[in-house]
Design a protein around this motif. Structure first.
Motif, PDB file in Angstrom:
ATOM      1  N   LYS A   1       8.780  20.470  -3.834  1.00 43.33           N
ATOM      2  CA  LYS A   1       7.997  19.377  -5.112  1.00 43.33           C
ATOM      3  C   LYS A   1       9.269  18.801  -5.601  1.00 43.33           C
ATOM      4  O   LYS A   1       8.957  17.477  -6.002  1.00 43.33           O
ATOM      5  CB  LYS A   1       8.040  20.405  -6.276  1.00 43.33           C
ATOM      6  N   THR A   2      10.507  18.957  -5.567  1.00 44.81           N
ATOM      7  CA  THR A   2      11.454  18.038  -5.976  1.00 44.81           C
ATOM      8  C   THR A   2      11.674  16.945  -5.178  1.00 44.81           C
ATOM      9  O   THR A   2      11.872  15.541  -5.451  1.00 44.81           O
ATOM     10  CB  THR A   2      13.000  18.774  -5.958  1.00 44.81           C
ATOM     11  N   ALA A   3      11.439  17.046  -3.843  1.00 47.28           N
ATOM     12  CA  ALA A   3      11.174  15.945  -2.942  1.00 47.28           C
ATOM     13  C   ALA A   3      10.170  14.882  -3.305  1.00 47.28           C
ATOM     14  O   ALA A   3      10.344  13.592  -3.304  1.00 47.28           O
ATOM     15  CB  ALA A   3      11.066  16.424  -1.506  1.00 47.28           C
ATOM     16  N   GLY A   4       9.106  15.429  -3.742  1.00 45.19           N
ATOM     17  CA  GLY A   4       7.792  14.647  -4.071  1.00 45.19           C
ATOM     18  C   GLY A   4       8.467  13.712  -5.442  1.00 45.19           C
ATOM     19  O   GLY A   4       7.833  12.325  -5.600  1.00 45.19           O
ATOM     20  N   GLU A   5       9.208  14.318  -6.366  1.00 44.22           N
ATOM     21  CA  GLU A   5       9.775  13.602  -7.184  1.00 44.22           C
ATOM     22  C   GLU A   5      10.472  12.493  -7.035  1.00 44.22           C
ATOM     23  O   GLU A   5      10.361  11.368  -7.553  1.00 44.22           O
ATOM     24  CB  GLU A   5      10.279  14.553  -8.478  1.00 44.22           C
ATOM     25  N   ILE A   6      11.321  12.791  -6.099  1.00 45.92           N
ATOM     26  CA  ILE A   6      12.303  11.877  -5.623  1.00 45.92           C
ATOM     27  C   ILE A   6      11.485  10.616  -5.077  1.00 45.92           C
ATOM     28  O   ILE A   6      11.897   9.464  -5.302  1.00 45.92           O
ATOM     29  CB  ILE A   6      13.366  12.361  -4.724  1.00 45.92           C
ATOM     30  N   ALA A   7      10.608  10.783  -4.369  1.00 46.80           N
ATOM     31  CA  ALA A   7       9.939   9.909  -3.484  1.00 46.80           C
ATOM     32  C   ALA A   7       9.182   9.053  -4.406  1.00 46.80           C
ATOM     33  O   ALA A   7       8.905   7.864  -3.952  1.00 46.80           O
ATOM     34  CB  ALA A   7       8.729  10.416  -2.653  1.00 46.80           C
ATOM     35  N   LYS A   8       8.708   9.463  -5.479  1.00 48.54           N
ATOM     36  CA  LYS A   8       7.969   8.605  -6.656  1.00 48.54           C
ATOM     37  C   LYS A   8       8.931   7.500  -7.011  1.00 48.54           C
ATOM     38  O   LYS A   8       8.531   6.209  -7.090  1.00 48.54           O
ATOM     39  CB  LYS A   8       7.639   9.515  -7.800  1.00 48.54           C
TER      40      LYS A   8
ATOM     41  N   MET B   1       0.787  -1.260   0.002  1.00 50.62           N
ATOM     42  CA  MET B   1      -0.051  -0.017  -0.025  1.00 50.62           C
ATOM     43  C   MET B   1       0.828   1.233  -0.039  1.00 50.62           C
ATOM     44  O   MET B   1       0.530   2.086  -0.822  1.00 50.62           O
ATOM     45  CB  MET B   1      -0.967  -0.034   1.109  1.00 50.62           C
ATOM     46  N   PRO B   2       1.723   1.233   1.034  1.00 52.10           N
ATOM     47  CA  PRO B   2       2.681   2.735   0.640  1.00 52.10           C
ATOM     48  C   PRO B   2       3.329   2.908  -0.541  1.00 52.10           C
ATOM     49  O   PRO B   2       3.339   3.880  -1.000  1.00 52.10           O
ATOM     50  CB  PRO B   2       3.564   2.407   2.104  1.00 52.10           C
ATOM     51  N   PHE B   3       3.801   1.633  -1.004  1.00 45.69           N
ATOM     52  CA  PHE B   3       4.438   1.659  -2.364  1.00 45.69           C
ATOM     53  C   PHE B   3       3.505   2.247  -3.315  1.00 45.69           C
ATOM     54  O   PHE B   3       3.762   3.184  -4.306  1.00 45.69           O
ATOM     55  CB  PHE B   3       4.883   0.494  -2.869  1.00 45.69           C
ATOM     56  N   LEU B   4       2.246   1.889  -3.513  1.00 48.01           N
ATOM     57  CA  LEU B   4       1.211   2.371  -4.471  1.00 48.01           C
ATOM     58  C   LEU B   4       1.125   3.836  -4.257  1.00 48.01           C
ATOM     59  O   LEU B   4       0.728   4.670  -5.304  1.00 48.01           O
ATOM     60  CB  LEU B   4      -0.146   1.236  -4.423  1.00 48.01           C
ATOM     61  N   VAL B   5       1.002   4.194  -2.971  1.00 49.61           N
ATOM     62  CA  VAL B   5       0.483   5.636  -2.787  1.00 49.61           C
ATOM     63  C   VAL B   5       1.847   6.598  -3.211  1.00 49.61           C
ATOM     64  O   VAL B   5       1.513   7.663  -3.677  1.00 49.61           O
ATOM     65  CB  VAL B   5       0.210   5.956  -1.209  1.00 49.61           C
ATOM     66  N   LEU B   6       2.733   6.246  -2.825  1.00 51.50           N
ATOM     67  CA  LEU B   6       4.060   6.903  -3.015  1.00 51.50           C
ATOM     68  C   LEU B   6       4.312   7.004  -4.743  1.00 51.50           C
ATOM     69  O   LEU B   6       4.566   8.083  -5.093  1.00 51.50           O
ATOM     70  CB  LEU B   6       5.275   6.226  -2.402  1.00 51.50           C
ATOM     71  N   PHE B   7       4.149   5.881  -5.189  1.00 50.67           N
ATOM     72  CA  PHE B   7       4.409   5.828  -6.628  1.00 50.67           C
ATOM     73  C   PHE B   7       3.411   6.787  -7.517  1.00 50.67           C
ATOM     74  O   PHE B   7       3.718   7.593  -8.242  1.00 50.67           O
ATOM     75  CB  PHE B   7       4.319   4.404  -7.249  1.00 50.67           C
ATOM     76  N   PHE B   8       2.139   6.742  -7.059  1.00 51.81           N
ATOM     77  CA  PHE B   8       0.965   7.379  -7.980  1.00 51.81           C
ATOM     78  C   PHE B   8       1.043   8.969  -7.482  1.00 51.81           C
ATOM     79  O   PHE B   8       0.331   9.743  -8.267  1.00 51.81           O
ATOM     80  CB  PHE B   8      -0.253   6.701  -7.751  1.00 51.81           C
ATOM     81  N   PHE B   9       0.950   9.221  -6.270  1.00 51.02           N
ATOM     82  CA  PHE B   9       0.615  10.428  -5.624  1.00 51.02           C
ATOM     83  C   PHE B   9       1.674  11.257  -4.885  1.00 51.02           C
ATOM     84  O   PHE B   9       1.346  12.250  -4.494  1.00 51.02           O
ATOM     85  CB  PHE B   9      -0.462  10.062  -4.605  1.00 51.02           C
ATOM     86  N   SER B  10       2.828  10.676  -4.784  1.00 49.93           N
ATOM     87  CA  SER B  10       3.793  11.562  -3.809  1.00 49.93           C
ATOM     88  C   SER B  10       4.078  12.924  -4.271  1.00 49.93           C
ATOM     89  O   SER B  10       4.050  13.734  -3.494  1.00 49.93           O
ATOM     90  CB  SER B  10       5.188  10.665  -3.892  1.00 49.93           C
TER      91      SER B  10
END
Length: 416
Positions: free
Chosen positions: A328-335, A306-315
């Motif tokens: 914003k750049t941190a969100g891209e790294i998290a993806k 579940m954490p994997f799917l949330v991070l990949f699609f919505f981080s």
């Protein structure tokens, strides 16, 4: 729910106790992170990340990994001598580290390309000792099945860390706040843990200490080199990132690590701490721990999905919304990081299995290859002037490493 837990197996109860404590302890820093990201800059988080990486890298190796032998020791007498030996080793190497920093402080700060860390380097030996002490005490509490003590102190650690970080920011200390919170959180937790374990009467016996040093000599001989490679691989990326990519981009990475990788990793480790103790029992009794390994693997896989799917699609959207547009750049790294987090979450808690059939040599080869390719990923990103490319290659390297590591774990679990 509580009734079901009471009626469940000891293994499940212990996992529940540790995950509950870990969940609360990690909910605290995550909950205040949206406030901290509006008080502190990416550069401040980069400084904290660099400091933690340095302390983590040394903290796990200064005991020469005799701490890891505590669980596998034949009796409490041996285990107590291993605890004392581990502390003596840690203290010696931390004093040596202090002397190195005392004489080469400016050169180290220049090499790290971060002048802000210059004066904080003097507190590194203390933090390293506290990190090492946490590992040693955790292994002892694990052997004694005192999982509640472990959970409560994690909550105290994060509560202290968060309170100091917030209050320092509000009164205007800014740069010092995040680091002060980290150090004081460590100090309070270890002080309380020391009070708990001193009741167990640890008395150093020179003759018995020599015996356990000889008996468990494979730990410094094989486990230590493997651990050094593992820690270099795990922390060199952030350190080199700070040197070559700058503290701002490092700060983005450090936030991702703080709110995604670290909390999930600690939840996984909570399961792993219970697994280590139980797997050792199964191996001694049956010669394998295959059933327990598969059961734990499936549990980790389901929890981590579940954490994997949330991070990949919505981080990318979540990081901007929760932490502000500056992140914003941190969100891209998290993806991209979501893949690494998933594989790490499933594999790392089961890594103890490798030591049950003494597969440390194969593990050391994997660690060496991961370290080499991790460093190469940073250099490739630097060559092409594309920081995100370096992140993507590093994530790929780690995923491959965890897959092969899991295969090695399974082979050990079936007793081959």
């Amino acid at each position: 729910m509580i009734k079901r837990i009471r009626n469940s197996s000891e293994f499940t109860k212990n996992i529940f106790v540790l995950i509950s404590g870990t969940g609360i302890s990690q909910a605290i820093p995550i909950a205040i992170s949206p406030i901290l990201t509006r008080i502190y800059s990416p550069k401040d988080f980069g400084l904290l990340g660099l400091y933690i990486s340095i302390c983590s890298m040394f903290g796990i190796i200064v005991s020469l990994r005799y701490d890891a032998a505590i669980i596998q020791s034949d009796n409490d007498g041996e285990a107590k001598q291993l605890v004392v030996v581990s502390f003596i080793s840690s203290l010696f190497f931390c004093l040596l580290l202090f002397l190195i920093i005392l004489f080469f402080n400016e050169r180290i700060a220049t090499l790290l390309n971060n002048n802000d860390i210059r004066y904080w380097l003097f507190s590194v030996p203390l933090s390293v000792f506290l990190v090492s002490a946490l590992y040693i005490i955790t292994f002892w509490l694990n052997k004694k099945k005192r999982f509640l003590d472990m959970s409560v102190n994690r909550v105290i650690n994060k509560s202290t860390d968060s309170a100091v970080s917030l209050s320092s920011g509000f009164i205007g200390l800014i740069r010092q706040g995040l680091l002060l919170g980290y150090i004081l959180g460590q100090f309070v937790m270890i002080t309380l843990l020391f009070k708990k374990i001193l009741k167990d009467n640890f008395i150093f016996n020179k003759k018995r200490a020599r015996l356990v040093i000889r008996k468990y000599k494979e730990y410094p001989r094989f486990f230590l080199p493997s651990t050094i490679l593992s820690e270099i691989s795990s922390n060199v990326f952030l350190i080199l990132m700070s040197v070559f990519y700058g503290s701002v981009f490092t700060g983005f990475y450090a936030l991702v690590f703080r709110v995604t990788y670290l909390p999930l990793g600690l939840v996984g480790n909570s399961i792993g701490e219970v697994y280590r103790q139980k797997a050792n029992e199964h191996y001694l009794e049956f010669g394998n721990c295959k059933a327990l390994f598969i059961k734990t693997f499936k549990t980790l896989f389901v929890i981590g999905l579940m954490p994997f799917l949330v991070l990949f699609f919505f981080s990318e959207y979540l990081f901007v919304f929760v932490f502000g547009p500056e992140w914003k750049t941190a969100g891209e790294i998290a993806k991209y990081f979501s893949f690494l987090i998933f594989f790490q979450f499933v594999s790392t808690p089961l890594s103890f299995t490798i030591f049950l059939n003494k597969s440390q040599k194969q593990e050391m080869v994997l660690q060496f290859l991961r370290t080499v390719f991790t460093i190469l990923s940073i250099l490739i990103g630097l060559h092409y002037k594309d920081n995100m490319l370096g992140i993507i290659i590093m994530v790929f390297v780690y995923c491959i490493y965890y897959i092969f590591n899991s295969l090695l774990q399974y082979r050990a679990a079936i007793g081959s």
